[in-house]
Design a protein around this motif. Sequence first.
Motif, PDB file in Angstrom:
ATOM      1  N   HIS A  74       0.839  -1.198   0.000  1.00 43.27           N
ATOM      2  CA  HIS A  74       0.000   0.000   0.000  1.00 43.27           C
ATOM      3  C   HIS A  74       0.878   1.254   0.000  1.00 43.27           C
ATOM      4  O   HIS A  74       1.906   1.299   0.667  1.00 43.27           O
ATOM      5  CB  HIS A  74      -0.912   0.021   1.233  1.00 43.27           C
ATOM      6  CG  HIS A  74      -1.893  -1.096   1.256  1.00 43.27           C
ATOM      7  ND1 HIS A  74      -3.050  -1.077   0.517  1.00 43.27           N
ATOM      8  CD2 HIS A  74      -1.878  -2.277   1.907  1.00 43.27           C
ATOM      9  CE1 HIS A  74      -3.718  -2.196   0.722  1.00 43.27           C
ATOM     10  NE2 HIS A  74      -3.022  -2.942   1.562  1.00 43.27           N
ATOM     11  N   ASN A  75       0.458   2.250  -0.734  1.00 43.69           N
ATOM     12  CA  ASN A  75       1.153   3.536  -0.801  1.00 43.69           C
ATOM     13  C   ASN A  75       0.703   4.387   0.384  1.00 43.69           C
ATOM     14  O   ASN A  75      -0.491   4.618   0.572  1.00 43.69           O
ATOM     15  CB  ASN A  75       0.805   4.230  -2.123  1.00 43.69           C
ATOM     16  CG  ASN A  75       1.504   5.545  -2.306  1.00 43.69           C
ATOM     17  OD1 ASN A  75       2.293   5.978  -1.486  1.00 43.69           O
ATOM     18  ND2 ASN A  75       1.201   6.205  -3.410  1.00 43.69           N
ATOM     19  N   PHE A  76       1.649   4.874   1.176  1.00 40.27           N
ATOM     20  CA  PHE A  76       1.284   5.706   2.324  1.00 40.27           C
ATOM     21  C   PHE A  76       1.564   7.189   2.091  1.00 40.27           C
ATOM     22  O   PHE A  76       1.339   8.012   2.967  1.00 40.27           O
ATOM     23  CB  PHE A  76       1.987   5.225   3.604  1.00 40.27           C
ATOM     24  CG  PHE A  76       3.486   5.266   3.549  1.00 40.27           C
ATOM     25  CD1 PHE A  76       4.170   6.442   3.785  1.00 40.27           C
ATOM     26  CD2 PHE A  76       4.202   4.124   3.246  1.00 40.27           C
ATOM     27  CE1 PHE A  76       5.547   6.484   3.743  1.00 40.27           C
ATOM     28  CE2 PHE A  76       5.586   4.152   3.198  1.00 40.27           C
ATOM     29  CZ  PHE A  76       6.257   5.333   3.444  1.00 40.27           C
ATOM     30  N   SER A  77       2.003   7.554   0.911  1.00 43.48           N
ATOM     31  CA  SER A  77       2.311   8.953   0.621  1.00 43.48           C
ATOM     32  C   SER A  77       1.045   9.805   0.589  1.00 43.48           C
ATOM     33  O   SER A  77       0.008   9.373   0.076  1.00 43.48           O
ATOM     34  CB  SER A  77       3.021   9.059  -0.740  1.00 43.48           C
ATOM     35  OG  SER A  77       3.167  10.416  -1.104  1.00 43.48           O
ATOM     36  N   ASP A  78       1.162  11.020   1.099  1.00 45.16           N
ATOM     37  CA  ASP A  78       0.026  11.942   1.012  1.00 45.16           C
ATOM     38  C   ASP A  78       0.024  12.680  -0.335  1.00 45.16           C
ATOM     39  O   ASP A  78      -0.814  13.544  -0.572  1.00 45.16           O
ATOM     40  CB  ASP A  78       0.024  12.925   2.186  1.00 45.16           C
ATOM     41  CG  ASP A  78       1.282  13.764   2.268  1.00 45.16           C
ATOM     42  OD1 ASP A  78       2.191  13.611   1.425  1.00 45.16           O
ATOM     43  OD2 ASP A  78       1.365  14.590   3.195  1.00 45.16           O
ATOM     44  N   GLY A 109      -3.158   4.011  -4.786  1.00 47.47           N
ATOM     45  CA  GLY A 109      -3.040   3.455  -3.456  1.00 47.47           C
ATOM     46  C   GLY A 109      -2.167   2.234  -3.298  1.00 47.47           C
ATOM     47  O   GLY A 109      -1.909   1.800  -2.180  1.00 47.47           O
ATOM     48  N   VAL A 110      -1.711   1.650  -4.401  1.00 53.10           N
ATOM     49  CA  VAL A 110      -0.864   0.457  -4.338  1.00 53.10           C
ATOM     50  C   VAL A 110       0.305   0.659  -5.292  1.00 53.10           C
ATOM     51  O   VAL A 110       0.131   1.178  -6.403  1.00 53.10           O
ATOM     52  CB  VAL A 110      -1.650  -0.818  -4.721  1.00 53.10           C
ATOM     53  CG1 VAL A 110      -0.736  -2.031  -4.837  1.00 53.10           C
ATOM     54  CG2 VAL A 110      -2.761  -1.086  -3.709  1.00 53.10           C
ATOM     55  N   GLY A 111       1.488   0.248  -4.842  1.00 56.76           N
ATOM     56  CA  GLY A 111       2.674   0.325  -5.697  1.00 56.76           C
ATOM     57  C   GLY A 111       3.271  -1.047  -5.932  1.00 56.76           C
ATOM     58  O   GLY A 111       3.098  -1.960  -5.120  1.00 56.76           O
ATOM     59  N   LEU A 112       3.956  -1.190  -7.056  1.00 62.42           N
ATOM     60  CA  LEU A 112       4.627  -2.436  -7.426  1.00 62.42           C
ATOM     61  C   LEU A 112       5.961  -2.093  -8.061  1.00 62.42           C
ATOM     62  O   LEU A 112       6.039  -1.181  -8.888  1.00 62.42           O
ATOM     63  CB  LEU A 112       3.775  -3.213  -8.438  1.00 62.42           C
ATOM     64  CG  LEU A 112       4.433  -4.404  -9.146  1.00 62.42           C
ATOM     65  CD1 LEU A 112       4.555  -5.590  -8.197  1.00 62.42           C
ATOM     66  CD2 LEU A 112       3.641  -4.792 -10.379  1.00 62.42           C
ATOM     67  N   THR A 113       7.002  -2.795  -7.661  1.00 57.38           N
ATOM     68  CA  THR A 113       8.273  -2.727  -8.371  1.00 57.38           C
ATOM     69  C   THR A 113       8.693  -4.154  -8.705  1.00 57.38           C
ATOM     70  O   THR A 113       8.568  -5.052  -7.873  1.00 57.38           O
ATOM     71  CB  THR A 113       9.393  -2.045  -7.562  1.00 57.38           C
ATOM     72  OG1 THR A 113       9.643  -2.791  -6.380  1.00 57.38           O
ATOM     73  CG2 THR A 113       9.035  -0.612  -7.213  1.00 57.38           C
ATOM     74  N   VAL A 114       9.144  -4.324  -9.946  1.00 62.31           N
ATOM     75  CA  VAL A 114       9.649  -5.622 -10.383  1.00 62.31           C
ATOM     76  C   VAL A 114      10.990  -5.378 -11.047  1.00 62.31           C
ATOM     77  O   VAL A 114      11.095  -4.536 -11.946  1.00 62.31           O
ATOM     78  CB  VAL A 114       8.698  -6.327 -11.380  1.00 62.31           C
ATOM     79  CG1 VAL A 114       9.196  -7.743 -11.663  1.00 62.31           C
ATOM     80  CG2 VAL A 114       7.265  -6.352 -10.865  1.00 62.31           C
ATOM     81  N   ARG A 115      11.993  -6.102 -10.600  1.00 63.30           N
ATOM     82  CA  ARG A 115      13.313  -6.008 -11.209  1.00 63.30           C
ATOM     83  C   ARG A 115      13.503  -7.241 -12.089  1.00 63.30           C
ATOM     84  O   ARG A 115      13.315  -8.372 -11.641  1.00 63.30           O
ATOM     85  CB  ARG A 115      14.388  -5.946 -10.135  1.00 63.30           C
ATOM     86  CG  ARG A 115      15.758  -5.636 -10.691  1.00 63.30           C
ATOM     87  CD  ARG A 115      16.682  -5.164  -9.629  1.00 63.30           C
ATOM     88  NE  ARG A 115      16.313  -3.793  -9.260  1.00 63.30           N
ATOM     89  CZ  ARG A 115      16.986  -3.064  -8.402  1.00 63.30           C
ATOM     90  NH1 ARG A 115      18.055  -3.547  -7.813  1.00 63.30           N
ATOM     91  NH2 ARG A 115      16.601  -1.834  -8.125  1.00 63.30           N
TER      92      ARG A 115
END
Length: 99
Positions: A43-47, A53-59
């Motif tokens: 979940h993204n907590f940044s204001d 609301g959700v972030g994903l990183t894939v390397r």
Amino acid sequence: MIEHMVMFKFKEQTTKEQKEEGMNRLKALAKVIPGIVDLQTNHNFSDRSKGYGVGLTVRFESRDSLETYGPHPEHQKVVTYLKEVGLEDTIVVDFEIQE
């Protein structure tokens, strides 16, 4: 190496449980799609999220690995689920990691 970042915006009626299930399904892709070096989602907590609301990183090992990921049947199953539960929009950033 390639970094693939996705931000997800869901409709208001999408529940936290549905988002959690989506993230769990995304995490499972690391075990079934070749070329994934690392996969993180939460979940993204940044204001300053603008509703994403959700972030994903894939390397990935390579661009070829990234190109395999998108149309992979298991990835497409997760995309279908996310749309079913109210995925409204995504922002995607892909870049090569300079080593």
